[in-house]
Design a protein around this motif. Structure first.
Motif, PDB file in Angstrom:
ATOM      1  N   HIS A 118       4.425   5.465   5.537  1.00  0.00           N
ATOM      2  CA  HIS A 118       4.484   6.420   4.427  1.00  0.00           C
ATOM      3  C   HIS A 118       5.654   6.102   3.509  1.00  0.00           C
ATOM      4  O   HIS A 118       6.703   5.606   3.959  1.00  0.00           O
ATOM      5  CB  HIS A 118       4.619   7.843   4.965  1.00  0.00           C
ATOM      6  N   ARG A 153      -4.828   7.510   7.398  1.00  0.00           N
ATOM      7  CA  ARG A 153      -3.432   7.779   7.054  1.00  0.00           C
ATOM      8  C   ARG A 153      -2.706   6.471   6.731  1.00  0.00           C
ATOM      9  O   ARG A 153      -3.149   5.376   7.113  1.00  0.00           O
ATOM     10  CB  ARG A 153      -2.719   8.515   8.193  1.00  0.00           C
ATOM     11  N   GLU A 154      -1.588   6.590   6.052  1.00  0.00           N
ATOM     12  CA  GLU A 154      -0.805   5.416   5.663  1.00  0.00           C
ATOM     13  C   GLU A 154      -0.288   4.676   6.892  1.00  0.00           C
ATOM     14  O   GLU A 154       0.038   5.288   7.920  1.00  0.00           O
ATOM     15  CB  GLU A 154       0.393   5.821   4.799  1.00  0.00           C
TER      16      GLU A 154
END
Length: 377
Positions: free
Chosen positions: A369, A365-366
Motif C-alpha cells: 500500500h 488488495r495492493e
C-alpha cells in the motif's frame, strides 16, 4: 560549494548553529589512547564542551564509541580483538569504564547521564523502535544527557550496526534532532587521503556533484574503531535525506562546530523530515525479501507515490511473510523503494503480472500500500 559572500555562513552551518536539539557522535580514536584505555583528558574536554552547550539551553544526545577500545588495556590485549567473543569481553569491561567516566565528568557540570545501549534489534523491530524513541525523548525532557552506544557486549555479527556513525543517524531521527555533529580524528572530509599533501578539504556538500571525485576509506586510521570516512559519509547521507544537516570535523574542534563555525565539512539537508514510520521503513527496518517491478510500476511507486499492484510485479526473492518489509527493485536490479508487503511469498507467484480484475475479490488488495511505501535514493 562555498558561499562567496565574505563572512556569510552556508544554509547548513546556519541551521547547525541555530539547532536546539543536536546529536553528537564521537569516535573511539577521540576518546582512547593508542594502546587502548580511556584518555580522560580528551574525554573531559569533550564533556566540558557539551556541558557549555547544555547550559546555554541546547538539548544534546551523545552517541559514543569507545567501549571495546577502553577494554583493551585493562584486559592486557595487544590491540583491538578480531573475534566476536573477545570483542564482547572487551566491551563488557570497557563499557563500564566508559559509563563511569562520562557520569563522573558530567557530574562536575551538574549534569545527569542516562546510558542507553542499543542493538539493531531495537530499531529494526517497530515496537522496539517506538520504545527507544520514547525513552530518549523522556530523558531529554527530564534534563538528562543521553549517552548512546551500541550494546557490543551482547550484539552478534548478525545484529550489529557495524559502526556508531549509522547508529548516530538513526538516533538523530529518533529524537527529532535539528542537526548532527560527527567527531573523529580527522578535521574534515577530504577529496583524498588526508595524510597526502595534495588532498583538499571539501568544505560543503550540497549535492552529489560536490562528492564527485571524492575517495573515502572504509576503515579508520587508528585501528581502534570500526568506522572510517565511508561510514561517516553514509551516515550523513541518511541524516540529510531526512532533513537533518550534518557537520563532520575533529573532536578538538567540537566547540566551534557546535557554534556553526567555518570548520570541517557541512552537509546540507536534502529532504524533508520523514515521519518516524517512513524513516524506519527507509533506513532502520531489515528487508526480508525483494520484489522486482516493471518500468510502469517503478514510475507509479516512485514518481506518483501510488500503491504497488500485482500487475507491476515481475518476480520475487526471499521467504517473507505478509507484514514484513521488502525491497522494491526496478528492471535494472537497483532498489528504488522499500515497503511493507501484504502477502506471503508463497501467495504471490499466482498473482504477479495479473491485473486486479483478473484476480478473485479477496486477492485484489495492493501488494504494498502507498501508506507503507517509501522511495529510496
Amino acid at each position: 560549494m562555498v558561499n562567496s559572500a565574505v563572512g556569510e555562513k552556508s544554509p547548513a552551518r546556519k541551521a547547525i548553529a541555530a539547532a536546539q536539539r543536536v546529536v553528537v557522535k564521537v569516535g573511539s580514536s577521540s576518546l582512547t589512547t593508542a594502546e587502548g584505555g580511556l584518555d580522560h583528558e580528551r574525554l573531559d574536554a569533550l564533556v566540558g564542551t557539551l556541558a557549555t552547550q547544555a547550559e546555554a539551553g541546547k538539548q544534546l544526545v551523545l552517541v559514543s564509541s569507545g567501549a571495546i577500545a577502553a577494554g583493551i588495556a585493562p584486559l592486557g590485549l595487544r590491540g583491538r580483538p578480531r573475534d566476536l567473543a573477545t570483542q564482547q569481553a572487551a566491551a563488557s569491561v570497557g563499557q563500564q569504564a566508559l559509563a563511569h567516566a562520562y557520569a563522573t565528568s558530567f557530574a562536575r557540570h551538574h549534569l545527569t547521564v542516562g546510558q542507553v545501549l542499543l542493538t539493531t534489534d531495537d530499531v529494526v523491530r517497530r515496537s522496539h523502535y517506538r520504545n527507544a524513541r520514547r525513552t530518549l525523548k523522556r530523558l531529554l525532557a527530564l534534563g538528562a544527557m543521553p549517552v548512546v552506544n551500541e550494546n557490543d557486549t551482547v550484539a552478534t555479527a548478525e545484529i550489529r550496526f557495524g559502526d556508531n556513525d549509522r547508529l548516530a543517524a538513526l538516533v538523530a531521527h529518533l529524537v527529532s534532532a535539528e542537526a548532527m555533529i560527527l567527531l573523529s580524528d580527522v578535521d574534515a572530509l577530504y577529496d583524498g587521503d588526508p595524510r597526502n599533501e595534495d588532498s583538499s578539504v571539501v568544505p560543503e556538500v550540497t549535492s552529489a556533484a560536490d562528492m564527485a571525485g571524492v575517495s573515502v576509506t572504509s576503515t579508520g586510521t587508528s585501528g581502534l574503531g570500526t568506522g572510517g570516512m565511508a561510514s561517516k559519509v553514509e551516515a550523513a547521507r541518511v541524516a540529510r535525506s531526512a532533513g537533518i544537516p550534518v557537520l563532520l570535523t575533529s573532536a578538538e574542534l567540537a566547540a566551534r562546530a557546535l557554534d556553526g563555525a567555518d570548520v570541517g565539512t557541512a552537509f546540507e539537508a536534502t529532504g524533508a523530515h520523514l515521519s518516524a514510520r517512513r524513516f524506519w521503513l527507509a533506513h532502520a527496518a531489515s528487508a526480508r525479501g525483494r520484489l522486482h517491478l516493471d518500468e510502469g510500476a517503478v514510475a507509479a511507486v516512485v514518481k506518483r507515490r501510488r500503491s504497488l499492484l500485482a500487475a507491476g510485479v515481475t518476480g520475487l526473492e526471499g521467504a517473507f511473510e505478509g507484514g514484513d518489509v521488502v525491497e522494491l527493485a526496478g528492471p535494472s536490479g537497483a532498489v528504488v523503494a522499500r515497503g511493507v508487503v501484504a502477502y506471503d511469498a508463497g501467495e504471490l507467484p499466482d498473482l504477479i503480472g495479473r491485473s486486479s480484475h483478473e484476480l478473485p475479490p479477496e486477492q485484489r488488495r495492493e501488494v504494498v500500500h502507498a501508506d507503507d511505501l517509501v522511495a529510496v535514493r
